[in-house]
Design an enzyme around this catalytic site. Structure first.
Site, PDB file in Angstrom:
ATOM      1  N   GLY A 104       0.741  -1.370   0.009  1.00  0.00           N
ATOM      2  CA  GLY A 104       0.197  -0.156   0.044  1.00  0.00           C
ATOM      3  C   GLY A 104       0.781   1.335  -0.084  1.00  0.00           C
ATOM      4  NE  ARG A 333     -20.876  27.287  -2.829  1.00  0.00           N
ATOM      5  CZ  ARG A 333     -21.705  27.674  -2.035  1.00  0.00           C
ATOM      6  NH1 ARG A 333     -21.877  28.875  -2.112  1.00  0.00           N
ATOM      7  NH2 ARG A 333     -22.122  26.696  -1.408  1.00  0.00           N
ATOM      8  CE  LYS A 351     -26.102  27.405  -3.165  1.00  0.00           C
ATOM      9  NZ  LYS A 351     -27.285  26.967  -2.976  1.00  0.00           N
ATOM     10  CG  HIS A 363     -18.333  43.988 -12.670  1.00  0.00           C
ATOM     11  ND1 HIS A 363     -17.045  44.026 -13.273  1.00  0.00           N
ATOM     12  CD2 HIS A 363     -18.961  44.387 -13.560  1.00  0.00           C
ATOM     13  CE1 HIS A 363     -17.252  44.373 -14.391  1.00  0.00           C
ATOM     14  NE2 HIS A 363     -18.298  45.101 -14.632  1.00  0.00           N
ATOM     15  CE1 TYR A 366     -23.871  32.258  -3.508  1.00  0.00           C
ATOM     16  CE2 TYR A 366     -26.069  33.256  -3.044  1.00  0.00           C
ATOM     17  CZ  TYR A 366     -25.279  32.258  -3.228  1.00  0.00           C
ATOM     18  OH  TYR A 366     -25.558  30.908  -2.844  1.00  0.00           O
ATOM     19  CG  ASN A 377     -26.194  43.892 -17.781  1.00  0.00           C
ATOM     20  OD1 ASN A 377     -25.021  43.953 -18.120  1.00  0.00           O
ATOM     21  ND2 ASN A 377     -26.181  44.589 -16.735  1.00  0.00           N
ATOM     22  CB  SER A 405     -24.706  48.493  -9.898  1.00  0.00           C
ATOM     23  OG  SER A 405     -24.187  48.291 -11.237  1.00  0.00           O
TER      24      SER A 405
END
Length: 456
Positions: A104, A333, A351, A363, A366, A377, A405
């Protein structure tokens, strides 16, 4: 020899004192997986009928880590030598099968070398893997008479003449199950270490008139063992150099082969470019003309044709269609999916989210638990607020939406196609199609405002 009539024994009972670790030695990773897993994989590729793993220290941890149901676990409660370890496994050997013995902590042994060893094994005899070293100090010597192998003597038990022999034993051998069980029953521990040596069966086989055929590995690194972290790091670099060479010869452009780590499998198309310090984990599939920037980490990803991953991006369980761009400094993710031509820029995290065809999140955003349509956009600082403290909720954004934004979308919420969300808006209710939505506090101007002054 037929592979269907073969079993493999892997010795993995050692504690690994010189690793200075609570982790059993054979579980220390090499190229992203436990070193013993490399040996198990080789045994499986050989088509072994049974794989017996002899364990001692850290048995529960070994079993919890190595979850392949095909393994037969054999306990060596006391570590009394390699011969003793094989004695524990011997009751599992069939008389009519050949038994291959591996270690091993010798992780780079190749399937090709093992196949040559098994093919070279004489009928009723032993196939033995040996190497010649400029400095054989510390290793068991191969004793020959008239060029035939007749025995192995351990370094501590060797006389001065025997210590001049430079052919040494690697410990890897193959023998018939019936004979091996009989020879194991004849071992004793009358030696300097007080242990049962598996190497003593060579002399026993010779005394029985059996032939021992020695085979050399293709590369010395195949039989190098690991006793400390320095040796492990050396084998890691050898392994990575070999993988880099294979990829280069297959047409992958590694801009700095010495600074590339493959910790899994890379399936690739043509004209791939990979910059320095890239790490590949799990299974990664790259289409044609993919560019991976410096410092990226890709794990279990599928990347389509003509994609570019800019430096220092981390992608895990992500799927990208063709012509996508990601990064720099992006994080995708598990469950992240990009349609054709989508763009994820710097400091954007995704995610369980899908970004539609031609959509952009440039930019500082999340996007979690979200379904985002085509030609959308996503403005800087946009957050999908998917977690209420107990459960996750979904955000749905239709085609052609413009998100300004610093927008927060408090899920569950949906945005109809063609709508515009003004900068600084907090969205808490569903939005219809082609609507303008804003939820700002009215801007107030106070003339001549004086900020407070600190007292001196």
């Amino acid at each position: 020899m037929s592979n269907s009539a073969m079993s493999v024994v892997i010795l993995a009972a050692g504690k690994g004192t010189r690793m200075y670790s609570d982790l059993p030695k054979v579980l220390h990773p090499l190229a992203g997986k436990p070193m013993v897993q490399h040996v198990i994989d080789a045994a499986m590729k050989l088509g072994a009928k049974n794989v017996h793993l002899v364990y001692g220290h850290g048995g529960d941890l070994l079993k919890n880590t190595l979850t392949d149901g095909a393994l037969n676990w054999v306990l060596q409660a006391e570590q009394l030598g390699t011969g003793h370890a094989m004695q524990q496994a011997a009751p599992h050997f069939a008389d009519d099968e050949d038994v291959l013995m591996l270690y091993g902590d010798v992780p780079l042994i190749s399937v090709d070398t093992l196949q040559r060893l098994m093919a070279a094994k004489p009928q009723g005899g032993i196939g033995l893997l040996t190497v010649k070293l400029a400095d054989p100090s510390g290793y068991g010597r191969i004793v020959r008479e008239n060029d035939q192998v007749v025995g192995i003597v351990e370094h501590k038990d060797a006389n001065e003449a025997q210590r001049q022999i430079n052919e040494i034993n690697t410990g890897i051998l193959v023998a018939n199950g019936r004979d091996l069980k009989r020879w194991l029953g004849m071992l004793n521990n009358d030696n300097a270490q007080g242990e049962f040596y598996i190497t003593d069966i060579i002399a026993l086989a010779h005394a029985d008139g059996k032939k021992i055929e020695a085979v050399h590995p293709s590369r010395l690194s195949e039989v190098e063992g690991v006793n400390n972290r320095l040796q492990l790091s050396r084998l890691e670099r050898i392994y990575q150099a070999e993988q880099s060479e294979k990829l280069l010869l297959a047409g992958v452009m590694l801009l700095d082969p010495a600074r590339f780590d493959l910790r899994g499998e890379l399936v690739h198309g043509r004209d791939i470019s990979i910059d320095a310090n890239v790490i590949i984990e799990g299974t990664v599939k790259l289409g044609d003309r993919v560019k991976i920037g410096a410092g990226c980490v890709l794990k279990n990803c599928v990347i389509g044709d003509d994609c570019e991953i800019s430096p220092y991006s981390v992608l895990e369980d992500a799927v990208l269609a063709a012509e996508c761009t990601v990064g720099p400094f992006a994080r995708l993710r598990p469950g992240a999916e990009l349609a054709v031509g989508a763009h994820v820029g710097n400091f954007v995290e995704m995610k369980k989210a899908r970004l539609g065809k031609g959509s952009k999140a440039g930019h500082l955003s999340y996007l979690g638990d979200a379904e985002i349509g085509d030609d959308v956009n996503i403005g800087a600082g946009t957050i999908t607020c998917n977690y209420d403290g107990a459960n996750k909720h979904k955000t749905i954004i239709g085609d052609g939406v413009f998100v300004g934004s610093d927008t927060q979308l408090v899920a569950p919420v949906s945005v109809g196609k063609g709508s515009t969300i003004a900068a600084g808006t907090t969205v808490t209710r569903d939005i219809g199609e082609d609507e303008l939505v804003l939820s700002r506090v009215k801007q107030v101007h106070i003339q001549g405002w004086q900020r407070p002054v600190k007292k001196k």
